[in-house]
Design a protein around this motif. Sequence first.
Motif, PDB file in Angstrom:
ATOM      1  N   ARG A  23       0.887  -1.218   0.069  1.00  0.00           N
ATOM      2  CA  ARG A  23       0.220   0.225  -0.062  1.00  0.00           C
ATOM      3  C   ARG A  23       0.635   1.280  -0.071  1.00  0.00           C
ATOM      4  NH1 ARG A  23      -2.494  -3.933   2.468  1.00  0.00           N
ATOM      5  NH2 ARG A  23      -4.606  -4.122   1.947  1.00  0.00           N
ATOM      6  N   CYS A 217     -10.660  -2.991   2.527  1.00  0.00           N
ATOM      7  CA  CYS A 217     -10.744  -2.292   3.679  1.00  0.00           C
ATOM      8  C   CYS A 217     -12.261  -1.995   3.937  1.00  0.00           C
ATOM      9  CB  CYS A 217      -9.769  -1.004   3.756  1.00  0.00           C
ATOM     10  SG  CYS A 217     -10.278  -0.050   5.322  1.00  0.00           S
ATOM     11  N   TRP A 219     -13.366   0.194   6.179  1.00  0.00           N
ATOM     12  CA  TRP A 219     -13.228   1.564   6.335  1.00  0.00           C
ATOM     13  C   TRP A 219     -13.295   2.371   5.068  1.00  0.00           C
ATOM     14  CZ3 TRP A 219     -15.306   5.192   8.832  1.00  0.00           C
ATOM     15  CH2 TRP A 219     -14.645   6.430   8.920  1.00  0.00           C
ATOM     16  N   GLY A 220     -11.873   2.226   4.393  1.00  0.00           N
ATOM     17  CA  GLY A 220     -11.910   2.632   2.790  1.00  0.00           C
ATOM     18  C   GLY A 220     -11.927   4.122   2.689  1.00  0.00           C
ATOM     19  N   LYS A 221     -11.590   4.848   3.657  1.00  0.00           N
ATOM     20  CA  LYS A 221     -12.014   6.340   3.499  1.00  0.00           C
ATOM     21  C   LYS A 221     -10.717   7.131   3.654  1.00  0.00           C
ATOM     22  CE  LYS A 221     -16.869   6.384   4.758  1.00  0.00           C
ATOM     23  NZ  LYS A 221     -17.386   5.995   5.823  1.00  0.00           N
ATOM     24  N   CYS A 222      -9.599   6.553   4.193  1.00  0.00           N
ATOM     25  CA  CYS A 222      -8.387   7.590   4.537  1.00  0.00           C
ATOM     26  C   CYS A 222      -7.830   8.175   3.290  1.00  0.00           C
ATOM     27  CB  CYS A 222      -7.183   6.734   5.116  1.00  0.00           C
ATOM     28  SG  CYS A 222      -7.913   5.913   6.627  1.00  0.00           S
ATOM     29  N   PHE A 224      -5.240   9.611   1.987  1.00  0.00           N
ATOM     30  CA  PHE A 224      -4.063   9.302   1.511  1.00  0.00           C
ATOM     31  C   PHE A 224      -3.793   7.738   0.898  1.00  0.00           C
ATOM     32  CE2 PHE A 224      -3.847   7.915   5.852  1.00  0.00           C
ATOM     33  CZ  PHE A 224      -3.616   6.752   5.906  1.00  0.00           C
ATOM     34  N   CYS A 225      -4.875   7.079   1.279  1.00  0.00           N
ATOM     35  CA  CYS A 225      -4.625   5.657   0.740  1.00  0.00           C
ATOM     36  C   CYS A 225      -5.230   5.060  -0.569  1.00  0.00           C
ATOM     37  CB  CYS A 225      -5.431   4.660   1.797  1.00  0.00           C
ATOM     38  SG  CYS A 225      -5.450   2.884   1.665  1.00  0.00           S
ATOM     39  N   PRO A 228      -8.330   2.076  -1.380  1.00  0.00           N
ATOM     40  CA  PRO A 228      -9.770   2.131  -1.836  1.00  0.00           C
ATOM     41  C   PRO A 228     -10.193   2.360  -3.455  1.00  0.00           C
ATOM     42  CG  PRO A 228      -9.057   3.130   0.189  1.00  0.00           C
ATOM     43  CD  PRO A 228      -7.710   2.809  -0.440  1.00  0.00           C
ATOM     44  N   GLY A 263      -6.901  -4.894   4.014  1.00  0.00           N
ATOM     45  CA  GLY A 263      -6.790  -3.644   4.423  1.00  0.00           C
ATOM     46  C   GLY A 263      -7.038  -3.471   5.981  1.00  0.00           C
ATOM     47  N   THR A 264      -8.218  -3.900   6.385  1.00  0.00           N
ATOM     48  CA  THR A 264      -8.754  -3.810   7.629  1.00  0.00           C
ATOM     49  C   THR A 264      -9.411  -5.152   7.817  1.00  0.00           C
ATOM     50  OG1 THR A 264      -8.936  -1.831   7.720  1.00  0.00           O
ATOM     51  CG2 THR A 264      -9.949  -2.767   9.603  1.00  0.00           C
ATOM     52  N   ARG A 294      -7.937  -1.314  12.895  1.00  0.00           N
ATOM     53  CA  ARG A 294      -8.294  -0.120  13.080  1.00  0.00           C
ATOM     54  C   ARG A 294      -8.557   0.312  14.605  1.00  0.00           C
ATOM     55  NH1 ARG A 294      -9.943   4.067  10.317  1.00  0.00           N
ATOM     56  NH2 ARG A 294     -11.642   4.564  11.608  1.00  0.00           N
ATOM     57  N   LYS A 331      -9.517   9.735   9.246  1.00  0.00           N
ATOM     58  CA  LYS A 331      -9.327   8.423  10.052  1.00  0.00           C
ATOM     59  C   LYS A 331     -10.391   8.049  10.923  1.00  0.00           C
ATOM     60  CE  LYS A 331      -5.999   6.239  10.283  1.00  0.00           C
ATOM     61  NZ  LYS A 331      -5.572   4.862   9.365  1.00  0.00           N
TER      62      LYS A 331
HETATM   63  S1  SF4 Z   1      -5.159   3.446   5.402  1.00  0.00           S
HETATM   64 FE1  SF4 Z   1      -5.946   1.380   6.564  1.00  0.00          FE
HETATM   65  S2  SF4 Z   1      -8.072   2.067   7.492  1.00  0.00           S
HETATM   66 FE2  SF4 Z   1      -7.386   3.828   5.933  1.00  0.00          FE
HETATM   67  S3  SF4 Z   1      -8.570   3.161   3.875  1.00  0.00           S
HETATM   68 FE3  SF4 Z   1      -6.258   2.390   3.930  1.00  0.00          FE
HETATM   69  S4  SF4 Z   1      -6.487   0.330   4.482  1.00  0.00           S
HETATM   70 FE4  SF4 Z   1      -8.379   1.408   5.411  1.00  0.00          FE
END
Ligand code: SF4
Length: 490
Positions: A23, A217, A219-222, A224-225, A228, A263-264, A294, A331
């Motif tokens: 990632r 993930c 959650w999938g909302k960060c 920077f990631c 997603p 991812g989570t 998380r 987050k």
């Molecule tokens: S950083 Fe981790 S918690 Fe946030 S969207 Fe990506 S995989 Fe999910």
Amino acid sequence: MKIIICFPPLNSEKGCPTLGQNRQFQYFKEPTLIYPVVPAIAATLLKQNGFDVVWLDCLAQNITQEDFFAMVKEQTPDIIAFETKAPVIKKEWEIVNRLKKENPKLLTAFFGDHVTALPQESFEHSGIDYVLTGGDYDFLLLNLCKHLQDPQGISLEGGIWMRKGEAAESTGDFTLEHNLDMLPFIDRDLTCWKDYAYKNGNYRRTPGTYIMSGRDCWWGKCTFCSWPQLYPKFRARSVKNVLDEIQHLVETFHVREIMDDTGTFSVGAWLKEFCEGMIERGLNKKVTLDCNMRFGAVDFEGYKLMRKAGFRFLLFGVESANQATLDRIKKDLTVEVIKKSCKEAREAGLYPHITIMFGYPWETLEEANNTFDLGAWLLKKGYAYTMQSTVVIPYPRTPLFVECEEKGWLTTGSWDDFDMKRPVMKLGFSESEIPKLVQKLYRVSFSLEFIFRKILSIREIDDIKYFWRAFLKVIGHILDFKRNKPKKRL
Ligand code: SF4
């Protein structure tokens, strides 16, 4: 039809790229070899469907560039598929161009987060024939190969880009409708699992391996990631299917530690049923489990159940100690939740591993130091067991990248620079402070308080071996950031 699934030779003076299943891309002086689960499933699926498959990971197998080209020539594949990521895309374009020059009939395909974000770019800069977008590129590669074998009988699924003269066209948007329970268990021998079973700093016990119980993930909302973008929708395999795979790994390969790289990891009723299944089957006594989690998603009772089920290492993203940053990167965490949840996980007997990032364009040096203080506090108190400190990188198409474009924050236009060696976003303070912060955090591992707690936690010979590997990793990480003198930006 013969297919090579490949990680080409990409080593540089910066170190070994952590490319597969990654990632957050980094070059490591002391490499960690992460088993690339989705490419390994692709290889397995293809073999199961009667294709001739060659697994060629030049990074894990230390294959040089010249040997790689000689091997491809010798193997005479019909198609060669590569996983890509922003910092190595230019090198992979060059490799594809040379392969196509040496054999114009060879078909080539890219997959991964970078080409999902920017599929057309690779057609403009290389002779690539196909780009598979989205995260189900195992299913898509099978679909593409079946189509090439039988163009009239098998139509292409959405998400595949192909060359049409000078331009590129696609079959439409990718979908994530594939049933993950229909996938075969990975053919570990075909995909050389032992190459990845030992050289991984996260394993306490070896041999270890990876699985994915979900994509990717929930959650999938960060912001920077990039994952997603590959998996905008979460799917989990059934509990039974995952337990069966773990049992297979223990009984057939005598695996002693398994990292689930979803991812989570799934929580709630799924997690409870999974933990109970591990205990009922007695797998908790035979194998150690690791996963990404998380903060705040599992309570103390849940952590205790996870411990009983065999979990050890839980990777948590702290990312920042500043509430404004946590809110801004979505987050959905508070510093209090981070502290409480980390402490509870450790008290339940789990080993939290925290990831921390520096280099947010809106943070002051004082705020970056707050993050250092939180990381150092969690480590010294023994609430966090190990940690990873990195530089924030905005990968293409992520909300953070879009914000960078809108606000003119990017300091480089070259993907090579997105390798986490130094910031690529404008900062409110000197960029030379970033490696200092990263190194300072790694140096917490040399504090007496930290070492004392580690000695107290030793239970068996595997702990001593694990600490030795972790010690080498810390030295490696300090060196990774030591040699980076900030260079002049655009
Ligand atoms: S950083 Fe981790 S918690 Fe946030 S969207 Fe990506 S995989 Fe999910």
